[in-house]
Enzyme design. Structure first.
Site, PDB file in Angstrom:
ATOM      1  N   TRP A 104      99.688  15.066 -33.115  1.00  0.00           N
ATOM      2  CA  TRP A 104      98.851  14.547 -34.208  1.00  0.00           C
ATOM      3  C   TRP A 104      99.662  13.766 -35.220  1.00  0.00           C
ATOM      4  O   TRP A 104      99.212  12.736 -35.728  1.00  0.00           O
ATOM      5  CB  TRP A 104      98.046  15.666 -34.860  1.00  0.00           C
ATOM      6  CG  TRP A 104      97.008  16.203 -33.933  1.00  0.00           C
ATOM      7  CD1 TRP A 104      96.879  17.486 -33.493  1.00  0.00           C
ATOM      8  CD2 TRP A 104      95.941  15.464 -33.297  1.00  0.00           C
ATOM      9  NE1 TRP A 104      95.813  17.587 -32.628  1.00  0.00           N
ATOM     10  CE2 TRP A 104      95.227  16.371 -32.493  1.00  0.00           C
ATOM     11  CE3 TRP A 104      95.536  14.133 -33.329  1.00  0.00           C
ATOM     12  CZ2 TRP A 104      94.126  15.984 -31.721  1.00  0.00           C
ATOM     13  CZ3 TRP A 104      94.428  13.742 -32.566  1.00  0.00           C
ATOM     14  CH2 TRP A 104      93.743  14.673 -31.768  1.00  0.00           C
ATOM     15  N   ASP A 174      98.194  16.469 -43.074  1.00  0.00           N
ATOM     16  CA  ASP A 174      97.085  16.722 -42.152  1.00  0.00           C
ATOM     17  C   ASP A 174      97.034  18.227 -41.911  1.00  0.00           C
ATOM     18  O   ASP A 174      97.894  18.790 -41.238  1.00  0.00           O
ATOM     19  CB  ASP A 174      97.320  15.971 -40.836  1.00  0.00           C
ATOM     20  CG  ASP A 174      96.234  16.250 -39.798  1.00  0.00           C
ATOM     21  OD1 ASP A 174      95.313  17.046 -40.090  1.00  0.00           O
ATOM     22  OD2 ASP A 174      96.313  15.682 -38.693  1.00  0.00           O
ATOM     23  N   LYS A 198      87.967  22.688 -36.647  1.00  0.00           N
ATOM     24  CA  LYS A 198      88.948  23.629 -36.116  1.00  0.00           C
ATOM     25  C   LYS A 198      88.761  24.971 -36.807  1.00  0.00           C
ATOM     26  O   LYS A 198      88.490  25.979 -36.191  1.00  0.00           O
ATOM     27  CB  LYS A 198      90.374  23.129 -36.329  1.00  0.00           C
ATOM     28  CG  LYS A 198      90.623  21.691 -35.886  1.00  0.00           C
ATOM     29  CD  LYS A 198      90.466  21.522 -34.387  1.00  0.00           C
ATOM     30  CE  LYS A 198      90.493  20.075 -33.927  1.00  0.00           C
ATOM     31  NZ  LYS A 198      91.722  19.358 -34.148  1.00  0.00           N
TER      32      LYS A 198
END
Ligand SMILES: *Cc1c(COP(=O)(O)O)cnc(C)c1O
Length: 364
Positions: A104, A174, A198
């Site tokens: 990511w 993030d 998530k």
């Protein structure tokens, strides 16, 4: 109804059962409204209350200081990869610095490079992102546009325990896969973003915490839909927001406050759950090989390999028969990934730990 499984999906992921039950009760009509949250104006009193509640709960849970704005956006974490760079890098003549700890972080970095100068000040590629840098290894330039990090790499299963001191350089994080999983010191960050699907809700909404002073840096010519300052000014409603996703996020936060008792408690539960699995890995005599170095292990995504791909496939298949599902690891890491977010009950993790022990005994 089909019986619910223990769902170890990395995302969209398991939700707390009481949240689903509440949503089910409110699906035809919100109390006192006569229509569902999907059918009312995003400027109605009823939705105002939901939005305000969601914001207040997140602020309370995380202890967000007054000089931070909390906005809800669409486009997932991916759009944030772009927006961070458009709002705080584009046209500044500065360089944005990225800490690359997994898939990511790399995806965010790639988008930033399209907007301006970006460079990686640390990249764990050569050891396949199995560990993280120590904060004192990070040489952050004093004039960097910002430093970007990923608090939890969902695919590799490595998680920072804290955050680097970036001085006057804004720290952008993030936090998609560990948002609301533990207390954090928000004051150390310039901006935190997290897609909800998530650990905090469902796909469609992304929570963004932004320190006030950063809003002044936003270029004036950005499209209104891509402008953080505009989202702050319009209280997340420059246009129709994802009302249902915000409503679910609000219910998840209520569950965290009322049923869990806050983020300290949640973190303790998450630590215990992760320990159950890592203990089995560590005591398996090498049958289970962890991907992450022990000091960098994620409490959210537990990643490991088995002696062969055939055994890994068998593991996933046998687990599913016991209603332990979605355990296959991401193709870039292989093996097994057990995602054990806030809403995964301890009983689910216990069942998986039991199965892992039995499987190792049978096949090891
Ligand atoms: C899932 C995930 C993303 C991508 O989220 P989208 O909402 O699909 O864009 C980004 N970063 C992290 C850490 C994630 O876990």
């Amino acid at each position: 109804m089909t019986e619910r499984v223990y769902n170890f999906s990395p995302g969209p992921a398991v939700l707390p059962l009481p949240v689903l039950e509440q949503a089910q009760r409110d699906l035809l009509s919100l109390p006192g409204v006569g229509a569902s949250v999907m059918e009312i104006s995003h400027r109605s009193k009823a939705f105002d209350a939901i939005l305000t509640d969601a914001q207040a709960l997140i602020r309370q849970l995380l202890g967000v200081p007054d000089n931070y704005r909390l906005v809800f956006m669409q486009g997932g974490a991916h759009l944030q990869f772009t927006l961070v760079a458009q709002n705080f890098l584009r046209g500044t003549g500065r360089t944005a610095e990225y800490v690359l700890t997994g898939s990511w972080g790399n995806a965010a970095f790639k988008e930033a490079q399209k907007e301006g100068s970006a460079r990686a000040i640390w990249d764990g590629k050569q050891h396949n992102y199995s560990h993280l840098p120590a904060f004192n290894e990070l040489k952050i330039s004093a004039d960097a546009a910002y430093l970007h990090m990923t608090s939890n790499e969902t695919i590799q299963g490595v998680q920072f325990k804290g955050e680097p001191d970036t001085g006057t350089v804004p720290l952008v994080c993030d936090s998609s896969s560990d948002f609301l999983s533990r207390p954090i010191d928000v004051r150390r960050y310039g901006l935190i973003y997290a897609c909800a699907q998530k650990n905090a809700g469902i796909a469609g909404v992304t929570a963004v915490l932004i320190r006030d002073d950063l809003l002044e840096r936003v270029p004036k010519n950005l499209s209104a839909s891509l402008d953080y300052a505009n989202f702050a000014k319009t209280d997340s409603r420059p246009n129709t927001p994802p009302c249902f996703a915000i409503y679910i996020l609000m219910l998840v936060c209520r569950w965290l406050r009322d049923e869990i008792g806050g983020l300290e408690k949640m973190a303790a539960l998450n630590t215990q759950k992760a320990k159950l699995l890592y203990d089995v890995v560590d005591s398996s005599g090498g049958f289970y090989r962890p991907h992450a170095r022990p000091d960098c292990r994620s409490l959210m995504n537990v990643t490991f390999r088995l002696p062969s791909e055939e055994l890994e496939a068998e593991f996933v298949k046998d687990a599913a028969q016991l209603k332990l599902t979605e355990l296959k690891g991401h193709r870039s890491v292989g093996g097994i990934r057990a995602s054990i977010y806030n809403a995964m009950p301890r009983a689910g993790v216990e069942a998986l730990a039991q199965f892992m022990g039995d499987f190792a005994q049978r096949k090891g």
